[in-house]
Design a protein around this motif. Structure first.
Motif, PDB file in Angstrom:
ATOM      1  N   ALA A 141       0.817  -1.217   0.000  1.00 51.26           N
ATOM      2  CA  ALA A 141       0.000   0.000   0.000  1.00 51.26           C
ATOM      3  C   ALA A 141       0.847   1.261   0.000  1.00 51.26           C
ATOM      4  O   ALA A 141       1.972   1.291   0.510  1.00 51.26           O
ATOM      5  CB  ALA A 141      -0.918   0.005   1.214  1.00 51.26           C
ATOM      6  N   ARG A 142       0.282   2.324  -0.563  1.00 52.85           N
ATOM      7  CA  ARG A 142       0.842   3.671  -0.391  1.00 52.85           C
ATOM      8  C   ARG A 142       0.161   4.393   0.751  1.00 52.85           C
ATOM      9  O   ARG A 142       0.787   5.184   1.464  1.00 52.85           O
ATOM     10  CB  ARG A 142       0.679   4.493  -1.666  1.00 52.85           C
ATOM     11  CG  ARG A 142       1.401   5.850  -1.589  1.00 52.85           C
ATOM     12  CD  ARG A 142       1.083   6.754  -2.747  1.00 52.85           C
ATOM     13  NE  ARG A 142      -0.202   7.432  -2.625  1.00 52.85           N
ATOM     14  CZ  ARG A 142      -0.368   8.599  -1.994  1.00 52.85           C
ATOM     15  NH1 ARG A 142       0.644   9.198  -1.415  1.00 52.85           N
ATOM     16  NH2 ARG A 142      -1.562   9.166  -1.935  1.00 52.85           N
ATOM     17  N   LEU A 143      -1.146   4.137   0.943  1.00 49.51           N
ATOM     18  CA  LEU A 143      -1.924   4.800   1.979  1.00 49.51           C
ATOM     19  C   LEU A 143      -2.607   3.746   2.837  1.00 49.51           C
ATOM     20  O   LEU A 143      -3.370   2.922   2.333  1.00 49.51           O
ATOM     21  CB  LEU A 143      -2.977   5.725   1.346  1.00 49.51           C
ATOM     22  CG  LEU A 143      -4.032   6.329   2.281  1.00 49.51           C
ATOM     23  CD1 LEU A 143      -3.387   7.187   3.361  1.00 49.51           C
ATOM     24  CD2 LEU A 143      -5.048   7.146   1.473  1.00 49.51           C
ATOM     25  N   VAL A 144      -2.331   3.780   4.132  1.00 50.32           N
ATOM     26  CA  VAL A 144      -2.959   2.854   5.072  1.00 50.32           C
ATOM     27  C   VAL A 144      -3.776   3.661   6.068  1.00 50.32           C
ATOM     28  O   VAL A 144      -3.305   4.662   6.621  1.00 50.32           O
ATOM     29  CB  VAL A 144      -1.902   2.003   5.810  1.00 50.32           C
ATOM     30  CG1 VAL A 144      -2.534   1.242   6.982  1.00 50.32           C
ATOM     31  CG2 VAL A 144      -1.249   1.027   4.848  1.00 50.32           C
ATOM     32  N   ALA A 145      -5.014   3.224   6.293  1.00 45.13           N
ATOM     33  CA  ALA A 145      -5.922   3.885   7.222  1.00 45.13           C
ATOM     34  C   ALA A 145      -5.927   3.127   8.538  1.00 45.13           C
ATOM     35  O   ALA A 145      -6.439   2.006   8.620  1.00 45.13           O
ATOM     36  CB  ALA A 145      -7.330   3.931   6.633  1.00 45.13           C
ATOM     37  N   GLY A 146      -5.343   3.720   9.563  1.00 44.31           N
ATOM     38  CA  GLY A 146      -5.346   3.083  10.872  1.00 44.31           C
ATOM     39  C   GLY A 146      -6.761   2.920  11.402  1.00 44.31           C
ATOM     40  O   GLY A 146      -7.647   3.727  11.120  1.00 44.31           O
ATOM     41  N   THR A 147      -6.974   1.881  12.174  1.00 42.41           N
ATOM     42  CA  THR A 147      -8.303   1.616  12.724  1.00 42.41           C
ATOM     43  C   THR A 147      -8.600   2.533  13.899  1.00 42.41           C
ATOM     44  O   THR A 147      -7.706   3.134  14.482  1.00 42.41           O
ATOM     45  CB  THR A 147      -8.398   0.171  13.216  1.00 42.41           C
ATOM     46  OG1 THR A 147      -7.645   0.034  14.423  1.00 42.41           O
ATOM     47  CG2 THR A 147      -7.876  -0.807  12.181  1.00 42.41           C
ATOM     48  N   GLY A 148      -9.859   2.601  14.280  1.00 42.80           N
ATOM     49  CA  GLY A 148     -10.201   3.203  15.552  1.00 42.80           C
ATOM     50  C   GLY A 148      -9.725   2.315  16.688  1.00 42.80           C
ATOM     51  O   GLY A 148      -9.685   1.089  16.553  1.00 42.80           O
ATOM     52  N   CYS A 149      -9.343   2.913  17.807  1.00 44.62           N
ATOM     53  CA  CYS A 149      -8.818   2.107  18.917  1.00 44.62           C
ATOM     54  C   CYS A 149      -9.902   1.208  19.510  1.00 44.62           C
ATOM     55  O   CYS A 149      -9.648   0.031  19.813  1.00 44.62           O
ATOM     56  CB  CYS A 149      -8.193   2.992  19.983  1.00 44.62           C
ATOM     57  SG  CYS A 149      -9.213   4.372  20.547  1.00 44.62           S
TER      58      CYS A 149
END
Length: 342
Positions: A141-149
């Protein structure tokens, strides 16, 4: 080679946590720090606990020269990252810690966040950042979306159970306790010490919490049909930590076996012996998540408890785990700090 790192939004809690981990990371070097409201200040002025580190001065995002930067962590407020990331160089790898790219369906984003998505082309390429379940996609990936905690905690407890088919998908209850740092560093009346201490309360009660969008998206995708969980978060007077108590219909032995099998090779997901249950004090300051299973007194029901540090495994630690994969590094590099105790 040492990767050059920029942290956008370094004056917030997750930004400071990123700095704490990267300070001892053998393959990353902090080359730029932004904090628009604190621009011009030293990190030691904003976070005195980082005084011992030799760090760049905080600047605005516009002042950063991204030439030579390999990866940027975007630790900005929700609804800010979309516009900022759209202006970053296309060859720059980005790990976003906000909610801006977590939901794949733009309609779902608008439902849960109350406004249209402002970077639809970027959303198409974003990879959901729950590392242990998307690592192959994250590597490329170039862009990774972190999850909500909160979403990460609930998913660690439930994903293997849905995959294994050992629980009733229509009778899942998540009762979650979250520390106050999850609300960010901005001043809010309800987070003042006198308002918060010596008490606890539910919030976003009745199915209106935004992390439900992630539960809906991920659990339904696993099951191949709609899955809707009951979820009530509670704010507790603690600085760090999330404890999710998940009530399911299923045999405790089968539930424990499904978790133990799925996480047998996962370094940071620790399944306790059957009958033991975790505490946030045993994961504080670390990238570990502890999970336990206890049989309910009612036959055929089980209780799954998951504990993690919302600023670490729930956010910044997860972000570095993902960045390691994106940069071709060993996944756990720089993340094996022992939990803080007491």
């Amino acid at each position: 080679m040492t990767a050059k790192i920029a942290i956008l939004g370094a004056s917030g809690y997750t930004g400071a946590e990123l700095v704490r981990y990267i300070a001892t990371h053998p393959d990353m070097e902090i080359a730029a720090l932004s904090g628009n409201s604190k621009a011009g200040m030293e990190m030691a002025q904003v976070f005195p606990h980082l005084r011992h580190l030799d760090l760049p001065r905080l600047t605005t995002i516009e002042e950063i020269d991204f030439a030579g930067i390999d990866l940027a962590f975007c630790a900005l407020p929700h609804a800010t990252s979309q516009a900022v990331i759209a202006e970053l160089p296309r060859d720059l790898k980005v790990v976003d810690l906000s909610a801006d790219f977590r939901l794949r369906d733009p309609a779902a984003y608008e439902k849960w966040y109350g406004k249209p998505h402002a970077a639809l082309e970027l959303q198409k390429e974003a990879v959901y950042g729950l590392t242990e379940f998307y690592r192959d996609d994250i590597r490329a990936a170039r862009l990774v979306a972190g999850t909500g905690c909160n979403a990460a905690t609930g998913q660690y407890a439930l994903r293997p159970l849905i995959e294994a088919g050992v629980i009733d998908l229509d009778r899942i209850v998540i009762d979650l306790k979250a520390a106050v740092s999850g609300a960010g560093r901005s001043l809010k009346e309800n987070l003042l010490h006198a308002e918060l201490s010596e008490g606890a309360h539910g919030y976003a009660v009745g199915g209106i919490h935004r992390h439900l969008g992630e539960f809906d998206q991920e659990f339904s995708a696993i099951a191949g049909r709609e899955v809707r969980v009951q979820f009530t978060p509670h704010l507790i007077p603690a600085n760090r930590g999330i404890l999710a108590t998940v009530y399911v219909e299923g045999e405790a032995a089968a539930v424990h076996a499904a978790l133990a099998e799925r996480y047998a090779e996962e370094e940071f997901l620790v399944v306790l012996p059957e009958g033991e249950h975790p505490s946030v004090r045993h994961v504080r300051g670390s990238n570990y998540c502890h999970l336990g299973v206890v049989a309910d007194r009612i036959p055929g029901r089980a209780i799954v408890i998951a504990a993690l540090d919302n600023l670490a495994k729930g956010s910044s630690g997860q972000a570095i785990q993902n960045a390691n994969l994106m940069l071709g590094l060993e996944e756990g590099t720089g993340l094996r700090l022992a939990p803080l105790f007491p």
